[in-house]
Scaffold this motif. Structure first.
Motif, PDB file in Angstrom:
ATOM      1  N   ASN A   1      10.324   3.555  11.386  1.00 28.83           N
ATOM      2  CA  ASN A   1      11.138   4.694  10.977  1.00 28.83           C
ATOM      3  C   ASN A   1      10.672   5.165   9.608  1.00 28.83           C
ATOM      4  OD1 ASN A   1      13.107   6.647  10.645  1.00 28.83           O
ATOM      5  ND2 ASN A   1      14.673   5.175   9.990  1.00 28.83           N
ATOM      6  N   THR A   2       9.726   6.081   9.613  1.00 28.79           N
ATOM      7  CA  THR A   2       9.212   6.622   8.353  1.00 28.79           C
ATOM      8  C   THR A   2       8.836   8.090   8.548  1.00 28.79           C
ATOM      9  OG1 THR A   2       7.446   6.520   6.694  1.00 28.79           O
ATOM     10  CG2 THR A   2       6.890   5.756   8.904  1.00 28.79           C
ATOM     11  N   PRO A   3       9.155   8.943   7.562  1.00 28.29           N
ATOM     12  CA  PRO A   3       8.721  10.337   7.640  1.00 28.29           C
ATOM     13  C   PRO A   3       7.299  10.534   7.124  1.00 28.29           C
ATOM     14  CG  PRO A   3      10.121  10.025   5.719  1.00 28.29           C
ATOM     15  CD  PRO A   3      10.064   8.696   6.429  1.00 28.29           C
ATOM     16  N   PHE A   4       6.692   9.452   6.655  1.00 26.58           N
ATOM     17  CA  PHE A   4       5.360   9.550   6.048  1.00 26.58           C
ATOM     18  C   PHE A   4       4.370   8.577   6.689  1.00 26.58           C
ATOM     19  CE2 PHE A   4       8.465  10.461   2.596  1.00 26.58           C
ATOM     20  CZ  PHE A   4       8.152  11.821   2.403  1.00 26.58           C
ATOM     21  N   PRO A   5       4.087   8.716   7.978  1.00 28.17           N
ATOM     22  CA  PRO A   5       3.184   7.748   8.631  1.00 28.17           C
ATOM     23  C   PRO A   5       1.783   7.740   8.040  1.00 28.17           C
ATOM     24  CG  PRO A   5       3.650   9.618  10.076  1.00 28.17           C
ATOM     25  CD  PRO A   5       4.592   9.713   8.923  1.00 28.17           C
ATOM     26  N   TYR A   6       1.222   8.921   7.747  1.00 23.54           N
ATOM     27  CA  TYR A   6      -0.135   8.959   7.196  1.00 23.54           C
ATOM     28  C   TYR A   6      -0.183   8.329   5.809  1.00 23.54           C
ATOM     29  CZ  TYR A   6      -4.601  10.423   5.342  1.00 23.54           C
ATOM     30  OH  TYR A   6      -5.851  10.403   4.779  1.00 23.54           O
ATOM     31  N   GLU A   7       0.766   8.725   4.960  1.00 15.98           N
ATOM     32  CA  GLU A   7       0.777   8.212   3.593  1.00 15.98           C
ATOM     33  C   GLU A   7       0.957   6.700   3.559  1.00 15.98           C
ATOM     34  OE1 GLU A   7       1.667  12.508   3.507  1.00 15.98           O
ATOM     35  OE2 GLU A   7       2.377  10.816   4.705  1.00 15.98           O
ATOM     36  N   CYS A   8       1.799   6.181   4.459  1.00 18.32           N
ATOM     37  CA  CYS A   8       1.977   4.730   4.549  1.00 18.32           C
ATOM     38  C   CYS A   8       0.663   4.045   4.888  1.00 18.32           C
ATOM     39  CB  CYS A   8       3.017   4.389   5.616  1.00 18.32           C
ATOM     40  SG  CYS A   8       4.716   4.730   5.136  1.00 18.32           S
ATOM     41  N   MET A   9      -0.053   4.584   5.855  1.00 18.50           N
ATOM     42  CA  MET A   9      -1.308   3.968   6.268  1.00 18.50           C
ATOM     43  C   MET A   9      -2.391   4.110   5.203  1.00 18.50           C
ATOM     44  SD  MET A   9      -0.885   2.364   9.044  1.00 18.50           S
ATOM     45  CE  MET A   9       0.634   1.897   8.169  1.00 18.50           C
ATOM     46  N   GLU A  10      -2.346   5.190   4.455  1.00 17.43           N
ATOM     47  CA  GLU A  10      -3.290   5.351   3.349  1.00 17.43           C
ATOM     48  C   GLU A  10      -3.057   4.260   2.303  1.00 17.43           C
ATOM     49  OE1 GLU A  10      -4.956   9.281   1.323  1.00 17.43           O
ATOM     50  OE2 GLU A  10      -2.902   8.843   0.704  1.00 17.43           O
ATOM     51  N   MET A  11      -1.782   4.019   1.971  1.00 20.91           N
ATOM     52  CA  MET A  11      -1.453   2.954   1.012  1.00 20.91           C
ATOM     53  C   MET A  11      -1.911   1.591   1.534  1.00 20.91           C
ATOM     54  SD  MET A  11       2.433   4.018  -0.064  1.00 20.91           S
ATOM     55  CE  MET A  11       2.835   5.683  -0.596  1.00 20.91           C
ATOM     56  N   VAL A  12      -1.644   1.333   2.799  1.00 22.97           N
ATOM     57  CA  VAL A  12      -2.001   0.054   3.412  1.00 22.97           C
ATOM     58  C   VAL A  12      -3.513  -0.164   3.373  1.00 22.97           C
ATOM     59  CG1 VAL A  12      -2.156  -1.146   5.642  1.00 22.97           C
ATOM     60  CG2 VAL A  12       0.034  -0.192   4.877  1.00 22.97           C
ATOM     61  N   VAL A  13      -4.263   0.850   3.767  1.00 28.36           N
ATOM     62  CA  VAL A  13      -5.721   0.718   3.836  1.00 28.36           C
ATOM     63  C   VAL A  13      -6.324   0.536   2.449  1.00 28.36           C
ATOM     64  CG1 VAL A  13      -7.859   1.947   4.380  1.00 28.36           C
ATOM     65  CG2 VAL A  13      -5.990   1.914   6.029  1.00 28.36           C
ATOM     66  N   ILE A  14      -5.855   1.310   1.480  1.00 30.42           N
ATOM     67  CA  ILE A  14      -6.407   1.199   0.126  1.00 30.42           C
ATOM     68  C   ILE A  14      -6.110  -0.177  -0.466  1.00 30.42           C
ATOM     69  CG2 ILE A  14      -6.204   2.049  -2.242  1.00 30.42           C
ATOM     70  CD1 ILE A  14      -5.856   4.866  -1.049  1.00 30.42           C
ATOM     71  N   TYR A  15      -4.892  -0.657  -0.289  1.00 25.94           N
ATOM     72  CA  TYR A  15      -4.544  -1.981  -0.804  1.00 25.94           C
ATOM     73  C   TYR A  15      -5.382  -3.063  -0.117  1.00 25.94           C
ATOM     74  CZ  TYR A  15      -1.924  -6.189  -1.982  1.00 25.94           C
ATOM     75  OH  TYR A  15      -1.583  -7.439  -2.420  1.00 25.94           O
ATOM     76  N   ALA A  16      -5.402  -3.029   1.220  1.00 28.28           N
ATOM     77  CA  ALA A  16      -6.113  -4.062   1.969  1.00 28.28           C
ATOM     78  C   ALA A  16      -7.612  -4.039   1.676  1.00 28.28           C
ATOM     79  CB  ALA A  16      -5.867  -3.883   3.467  1.00 28.28           C
ATOM     80  N   ASN A  17      -8.156  -2.850   1.553  1.00 30.16           N
ATOM     81  CA  ASN A  17      -9.591  -2.712   1.328  1.00 30.16           C
ATOM     82  C   ASN A  17      -9.993  -3.112  -0.088  1.00 30.16           C
ATOM     83  OD1 ASN A  17     -12.165  -1.873   2.405  1.00 30.16           O
ATOM     84  ND2 ASN A  17     -12.061  -0.122   1.018  1.00 30.16           N
ATOM     85  N   THR A  18      -9.021  -3.184  -0.973  1.00 34.14           N
ATOM     86  CA  THR A  18      -9.295  -3.582  -2.356  1.00 34.14           C
ATOM     87  C   THR A  18      -8.957  -5.050  -2.598  1.00 34.14           C
ATOM     88  OG1 THR A  18      -8.796  -1.333  -3.106  1.00 34.14           O
ATOM     89  CG2 THR A  18      -8.830  -3.060  -4.771  1.00 34.14           C
ATOM     90  N   VAL A  19      -7.716  -5.431  -2.322  1.00 30.38           N
ATOM     91  CA  VAL A  19      -7.246  -6.771  -2.658  1.00 30.38           C
ATOM     92  C   VAL A  19      -7.892  -7.833  -1.774  1.00 30.38           C
ATOM     93  CG1 VAL A  19      -5.220  -8.277  -2.795  1.00 30.38           C
ATOM     94  CG2 VAL A  19      -5.105  -5.939  -3.644  1.00 30.38           C
ATOM     95  N   PHE A  20      -8.146  -7.512  -0.499  1.00 30.35           N
ATOM     96  CA  PHE A  20      -8.743  -8.501   0.399  1.00 30.35           C
ATOM     97  C   PHE A  20     -10.266  -8.406   0.442  1.00 30.35           C
ATOM     98  CE2 PHE A  20      -4.435  -8.042   2.502  1.00 30.35           C
ATOM     99  CZ  PHE A  20      -3.934  -9.168   1.882  1.00 30.35           C
ATOM    100  N   ASP A  21     -10.828  -7.705  -0.534  1.00 35.97           N
ATOM    101  CA  ASP A  21     -12.279  -7.627  -0.701  1.00 35.97           C
ATOM    102  C   ASP A  21     -12.665  -8.659  -1.750  1.00 35.97           C
ATOM    103  OD1 ASP A  21     -14.876  -6.984  -1.600  1.00 35.97           O
ATOM    104  OD2 ASP A  21     -14.630  -4.893  -0.990  1.00 35.97           O
TER     105      ASP A  21
END
Length: 215
Positions: free
Chosen positions: A146-166
């Motif tokens: 339940n989110t009005p911002f599906p794209y923005e949520c996934m952008e945050m997820v990808v940027i965090y994961a691609n940085t912190v888990f690198d």
């Protein structure tokens, strides 16, 4: 007798040679002469296909792009896989935290290939959120999110994961990584408006269990 090859075949031979040399010597340590000798072609033939060594690298990045995003898109389109599992499979296929493209990632994570690494990260950050957004919208329709911002949520997820888990960006012990993954999933649930604990089963996909066999 001079061997004449189809343009696409010759182009791929140049890319294959450059890929191997970049892996061995790094981008900066590889000269166009190295590539010429590896393929066994004249300089004019090389420049017929590529304007420069940088142009070769960009073509390699595009080839990686097709492999990485192609695998993610294939998984995302398979509606026989449950929504949550599909999200994690997409992430793992991109090797944001381990996955099927490990060979590519191992190659670009070498210090001498820092520029290639940066460009691959750009591909992931720009290319992955739209793929994941489609799955999230399915989850919204199914009442899982339940989110009005599906794209923005996934952008945050990808940027965090691609940085912190690198590993090149953040050095962690196994325990620290596990704690980060727990926190990551905990917060993703809140970003998506998912039921608390509904995504924690995904920890099994990271291969971590406690002594009792529970996540």
């Amino acid at each position: 007798m001079r061997v004449v090859k189809e343009a696409e075949q010759r182009r791929n031979e140049i890319l294959d040679a450059a890929d191997e040399l970049f892996g061995q010597k790094g981008f900066d340590g590889t000269s166009t002469n190295d590539i010429l000798q590896k393929v066994g072609i004249a300089r004019g033939t090389l420049y017929h296909h590529f304007k420069s060594k940088a142009d070769i690298m960009d073509a390699l990045i595009e080839r990686y792009n097709v492999r990485l995003l192609g695998a993610a898109q294939e998984i995302a389109a398979d509606k026989s896989i449950p929504v949550v599992e599909r999200i994690i499979r997409v992430v793992m296929a991109l090797n944001i935290s381990g996955g099927s493209s490990e060979e590519i990632m191992e190659h670009i994570h070498k210090p001498q290939n820092a520029l290639m690494h940066q460009k691959i990260q750009k591909v992931i950050i720009n290319g992955v959120p739209p793929i994941l957004t489609g799955i999230i919208r399915e989850g919204i329709e199914q009442g899982l999110f339940n989110t009005p911002f599906p794209y923005e949520c996934m952008e945050m997820v990808v940027i965090y994961a691609n940085t912190v888990f690198d590993d090149d960006m953040v050095t962690m012990t196994d325990e620290e990584r596990f704690s980060r993954i727990q926190a990551f999933i905990f917060n993703v649930e809140r970003l998506l408006g998912a039921e608390s604990g509904s995504l924690m089963d995904t920890m099994r996909m990271f291969g971590r269990e406690d002594n009792s066999g529970n996540m």
